[in-house]
Write an enzyme that holds these catalytic residues in place. Structure first.
Site, PDB file in Angstrom:
ATOM      1  N   PRO A  43       0.863  -1.251  -0.040  1.00 33.08           N
ATOM      2  CA  PRO A  43       0.449   0.059   0.131  1.00 33.08           C
ATOM      3  C   PRO A  43       0.804   1.221  -0.325  1.00 33.08           C
ATOM      4  O   PRO A  43       0.082   2.351  -0.217  1.00 33.08           O
ATOM      5  CB  PRO A  43      -0.780   0.150   1.649  1.00 33.08           C
ATOM      6  CG  PRO A  43      -0.431  -1.199   2.340  1.00 33.08           C
ATOM      7  CD  PRO A  43       0.574  -1.922   1.504  1.00 33.08           C
ATOM      8  N   THR A  44       2.032   1.408   0.522  1.00 30.32           N
ATOM      9  CA  THR A  44       2.820   2.440   0.681  1.00 30.32           C
ATOM     10  C   THR A  44       3.979   1.666   0.386  1.00 30.32           C
ATOM     11  O   THR A  44       4.857   0.383   0.970  1.00 30.32           O
ATOM     12  CB  THR A  44       2.797   3.452   2.036  1.00 30.32           C
ATOM     13  OG1 THR A  44       3.657   2.699   2.809  1.00 30.32           O
ATOM     14  CG2 THR A  44       1.608   3.775   2.326  1.00 30.32           C
ATOM     15  N   PRO A 225      54.502  -0.949   9.217  1.00 34.45           N
ATOM     16  CA  PRO A 225      55.220  -0.357  10.448  1.00 34.45           C
ATOM     17  C   PRO A 225      55.597  -1.273  11.487  1.00 34.45           C
ATOM     18  O   PRO A 225      56.420  -0.841  11.991  1.00 34.45           O
ATOM     19  CB  PRO A 225      54.359   0.899  10.302  1.00 34.45           C
ATOM     20  CG  PRO A 225      53.531   1.097  10.080  1.00 34.45           C
ATOM     21  CD  PRO A 225      52.917   0.110   8.685  1.00 34.45           C
ATOM     22  N   ASP A 248      63.527  -9.242   6.785  1.00 36.01           N
ATOM     23  CA  ASP A 248      64.090  -8.526   7.408  1.00 36.01           C
ATOM     24  C   ASP A 248      64.242  -7.678   8.535  1.00 36.01           C
ATOM     25  O   ASP A 248      63.234  -8.147   8.774  1.00 36.01           O
ATOM     26  CB  ASP A 248      64.792  -6.750   6.055  1.00 36.01           C
ATOM     27  CG  ASP A 248      63.650  -5.856   6.386  1.00 36.01           C
ATOM     28  OD1 ASP A 248      62.462  -6.288   7.282  1.00 36.01           O
ATOM     29  OD2 ASP A 248      63.286  -5.402   5.289  1.00 36.01           O
ATOM     30  N   LYS A 270      69.645  -6.224   8.260  1.00 33.45           N
ATOM     31  CA  LYS A 270      70.869  -5.416   7.928  1.00 33.45           C
ATOM     32  C   LYS A 270      70.432  -4.508   9.366  1.00 33.45           C
ATOM     33  O   LYS A 270      70.036  -3.639   8.794  1.00 33.45           O
ATOM     34  CB  LYS A 270      70.991  -4.875   6.502  1.00 33.45           C
ATOM     35  CG  LYS A 270      71.289  -5.503   5.571  1.00 33.45           C
ATOM     36  CD  LYS A 270      71.364  -5.198   4.060  1.00 33.45           C
ATOM     37  CE  LYS A 270      70.137  -3.779   3.502  1.00 33.45           C
ATOM     38  NZ  LYS A 270      69.219  -5.426   3.081  1.00 33.45           N
ATOM     39  N   ASP A 303      57.086   0.006   3.347  1.00 33.68           N
ATOM     40  CA  ASP A 303      57.126  -0.026   1.716  1.00 33.68           C
ATOM     41  C   ASP A 303      57.947  -0.498   1.015  1.00 33.68           C
ATOM     42  O   ASP A 303      59.297   0.241   1.172  1.00 33.68           O
ATOM     43  CB  ASP A 303      56.472   1.519   1.312  1.00 33.68           C
ATOM     44  CG  ASP A 303      55.393   1.083  -0.513  1.00 33.68           C
ATOM     45  OD1 ASP A 303      54.118   0.699   0.115  1.00 33.68           O
ATOM     46  OD2 ASP A 303      56.789   1.517  -0.657  1.00 33.68           O
ATOM     47  N   ILE A 306      59.926   2.834  -0.557  1.00 35.92           N
ATOM     48  CA  ILE A 306      60.141   3.579   0.094  1.00 35.92           C
ATOM     49  C   ILE A 306      61.167   3.748   1.477  1.00 35.92           C
ATOM     50  O   ILE A 306      61.262   3.017   2.320  1.00 35.92           O
ATOM     51  CB  ILE A 306      58.785   4.471   0.908  1.00 35.92           C
ATOM     52  CG1 ILE A 306      57.921   4.713  -0.356  1.00 35.92           C
ATOM     53  CG2 ILE A 306      59.458   5.924   1.612  1.00 35.92           C
ATOM     54  CD1 ILE A 306      56.765   5.482  -0.115  1.00 35.92           C
ATOM     55  N   THR A 331      53.945   2.601   4.292  1.00 36.77           N
ATOM     56  CA  THR A 331      55.438   3.139   5.374  1.00 36.77           C
ATOM     57  C   THR A 331      55.081   3.990   6.407  1.00 36.77           C
ATOM     58  O   THR A 331      54.103   3.716   6.970  1.00 36.77           O
ATOM     59  CB  THR A 331      55.847   3.708   3.965  1.00 36.77           C
ATOM     60  OG1 THR A 331      57.256   4.367   4.375  1.00 36.77           O
ATOM     61  CG2 THR A 331      55.198   5.230   4.436  1.00 36.77           C
ATOM     62  N   ALA A 332      56.604   4.027   7.227  1.00 41.29           N
ATOM     63  CA  ALA A 332      56.826   4.403   9.063  1.00 41.29           C
ATOM     64  C   ALA A 332      56.310   5.140   8.765  1.00 41.29           C
ATOM     65  O   ALA A 332      55.790   5.853   9.650  1.00 41.29           O
ATOM     66  CB  ALA A 332      58.139   3.360   9.216  1.00 41.29           C
ATOM     67  N   MET A 383      65.827   6.498   9.351  1.00 43.05           N
ATOM     68  CA  MET A 383      67.120   6.308   9.267  1.00 43.05           C
ATOM     69  C   MET A 383      67.773   7.318   9.637  1.00 43.05           C
ATOM     70  O   MET A 383      68.744   7.442   9.565  1.00 43.05           O
ATOM     71  CB  MET A 383      67.985   5.175   8.577  1.00 43.05           C
ATOM     72  CG  MET A 383      67.045   3.878   8.325  1.00 43.05           C
ATOM     73  SD  MET A 383      67.698   3.256   6.271  1.00 43.05           S
ATOM     74  CE  MET A 383      66.962   4.469   5.139  1.00 43.05           C
ATOM     75  N   GLY A 412      57.709   2.277  16.147  1.00 39.72           N
ATOM     76  CA  GLY A 412      56.069   3.044  16.201  1.00 39.72           C
ATOM     77  C   GLY A 412      55.424   2.242  15.107  1.00 39.72           C
ATOM     78  O   GLY A 412      55.297   1.314  15.133  1.00 39.72           O
TER      79      GLY A 412
END
Length: 475
Positions: A43-44, A225, A248, A270, A303, A306, A331-332, A383, A412
């Protein structure tokens, strides 16, 4: 099981929806996606429902339900707010052997509308047998992350090559092995990344190689990160199908633990003046492992492109003719700034941001200091902890005010995160008695002033609870 899972073909078939509210609208949307010819009786209608009908080819009868509305229907949905009307519709449908679904009245249903993951022609349906539709939706939401959108395109490619594969391999066992390799290897990954033509080339190469395994592939994956929750869905998928993982020092242990359990692990971390394996050796290792037929996961903190030396690694892979793909990571700079409550840009403080490495290949810090000293920008030094005194001296020498805010973000996004805040003139004294531990990111810019205000609304990992706790200014 209480119900038989089936998929109905209702393309261009008349299907009835009785009701004009939000539940009826959800059911209508599912029918429309399956190509049904939908007739709505109510109806509606709600405003959203009315707008949907005006946009699509849907027959609408603005009135209450009558028994004859069910005639000729292939499927019926009863979704009114009157339980007696819904039950009457169900009785009529049952008498005519028409499948019927009644909203919130499972005892009157002959079928259930599941939560659907649509990757057509791949469709996944989740049902709790009406026990908890909310739980079904939650399970579907989790599965959404595990079923990439490209699975539909992958299924279409399989259909295109089905006859060729059947002609190439007489034995069902060989066909099964072939499809196992294709659906978990480079062909599938090229589909998922949107490279359809490259996927077809790879498919032809797989057909030519037959049952012999072809060259493997290298996945350069950004691990972010540190917080495992920041991994991408694609990264997680590749981590679960790799044969070998090469990782790493900056990859957090909780992330390493998410790699396929039986994968071989090779550590190539490293540190400053201390390399487990030289970069050139890593490059050659990746190429050799892939040529042996392995799926190689090169897991890199942050990343890959980067300051991650991903460009150097793919140079070697390309020269050796080894297939590879790159999966970006957070990325960091983004992760550490966000978890530290520091926006890298802000209309009132910084209209640009510059990422720069704190030491070059020869361990010098010979940077474009006049550019880095420009106002209204944020400069992030990767770094930069060891060379921090020289960075400060050079910035001040080239015109940056000693009062310029500085933040050091230690490890972080992890439970070891710690943020040191000061200025170019004071930051060395701030950390003298509590030196930050690497990896530590250095953020220089007026945006650091916003930390005291914004950190109240940020969170950091809680190592014991596995949840989050507020970061208070000055933590």
């Amino acid at each position: 099981m209480e119900h038989l899972p089936i998929f109905l073909d209702i393309k261009s078939k008349p299907c009835l929806v009785v009701g004009g509210g939000p539940i009826a609208l959800r059911k209508l949307d599912n029918l429309r996606r399956a190509g049904a010819q939908v007739i709505v009786v109510a109806p509606t209608l709600s405003e959203e429902f009315r707008a949907r009908i005006e946009q699509a080819e849907i027959r609408f009868h603005a009135r209450t339900f009558t028994d004859s509305d069910i005639d000729g229907m292939r499927l019926v949905i009863a979704a009114t707010d009157d339980r007696d009307v819904n039950r009457r519709i169900a009785e009529l449908a049952n008498a005519r052997n028409i499948p019927v679904n009644v909203a919130d009245q499972p005892e009157d249903c002959t079928f259930i509308m599941p939560s659907v993951i649509d990757r057509s022609p791949v469709v996944v349906a989740v049902s709790t047998g009406s026990a908890s539709p909310v739980l079904a939706r939650m399970i579907r939401a989790r599965l959404e992350s595990l079923v990439p959108a490209g699975y539909g395109r992958l299924a279409e490619l399989c259909a295109d090559y089905r006859d060729k594969v059947k002609a190439r391999f007489e034995q069902q066992r060989d066909r099964r092995r072939f499809w196992d390799r294709v659906l978990q290897g480079g062909v599938a990954e090229r589909i998922f990344s949107g490279h359809l033509e490259e996927a077809k080339v790879a498919m032809e190469r797989e057909l030519e190689s037959g049952t012999r395994p072809s060259t493997g592939e290298v996945y350069l994956v950004g691990a972010g990160p540190g917080d495992p929750d920041l991994l991408t869905f694609r990264a997680l998928r590749l981590m679960q199908q790799a044969d070998v993982v090469v990782y790493d020092r900056l990859v957090a242990k909780p992330i390493i633990d998410m790699v396929r359990r039986d994968a071989e692990h090779i550590y190539v971390g490293k540190q400053r003046n201390q390399h487990t394996m030289r970069q050139e050796e890593i490059n050659r290792l990746l190429a050799r492992l892939a040529k042996e037929g392995h799926r190689v996961l090169r897991l890199k903190g942050g990343d890959p492109f980067i300051f991650g030396r991903g460009g150097e690694e793919i140079d070697t892979l390309a020269a050796e003719g080894v297939p590879f793909q790159v999966v970006p990571g957070i990325t960091a700079a983004n992760g550490c700034a966000c978890y530290g409550g520091i926006p890298l840009t802000h209309r009132d403080y910084a209209q640009s941001v510059t990422f720069v490495t704190g030491h070059l290949k020869d361990h010098s810090i010979d940077l474009n200091w006049p550019q880095l000293a420009q106002p209204n920008q944020t400069v992030v030094f990767y770094m930069g902890l060891v060379g921090l005194p020289q960075i400060i001296d050079k910035l001040i020498e080239h015109g940056v005010a000693p009062e310029m805010p500085v933040a050091l973000v230690q490890q972080g996004t992890t439970h070891m995160q710690k943020v040191y805040v000061g200025t170019l003139a004071t930051i060395l004294a701030e950390v003298e008695h509590d030196p930050p531990q690497p990896p530590t990111l250095v953020i220089v810019g007026e945006v650091v002033r916003l930390r005291e205000k914004l950190a109240w609304f940020n969170t950091e990992p809680d190592p014991e609870q596995g949840a989050t706790t507020p970061i208070l200014p000055g933590d």
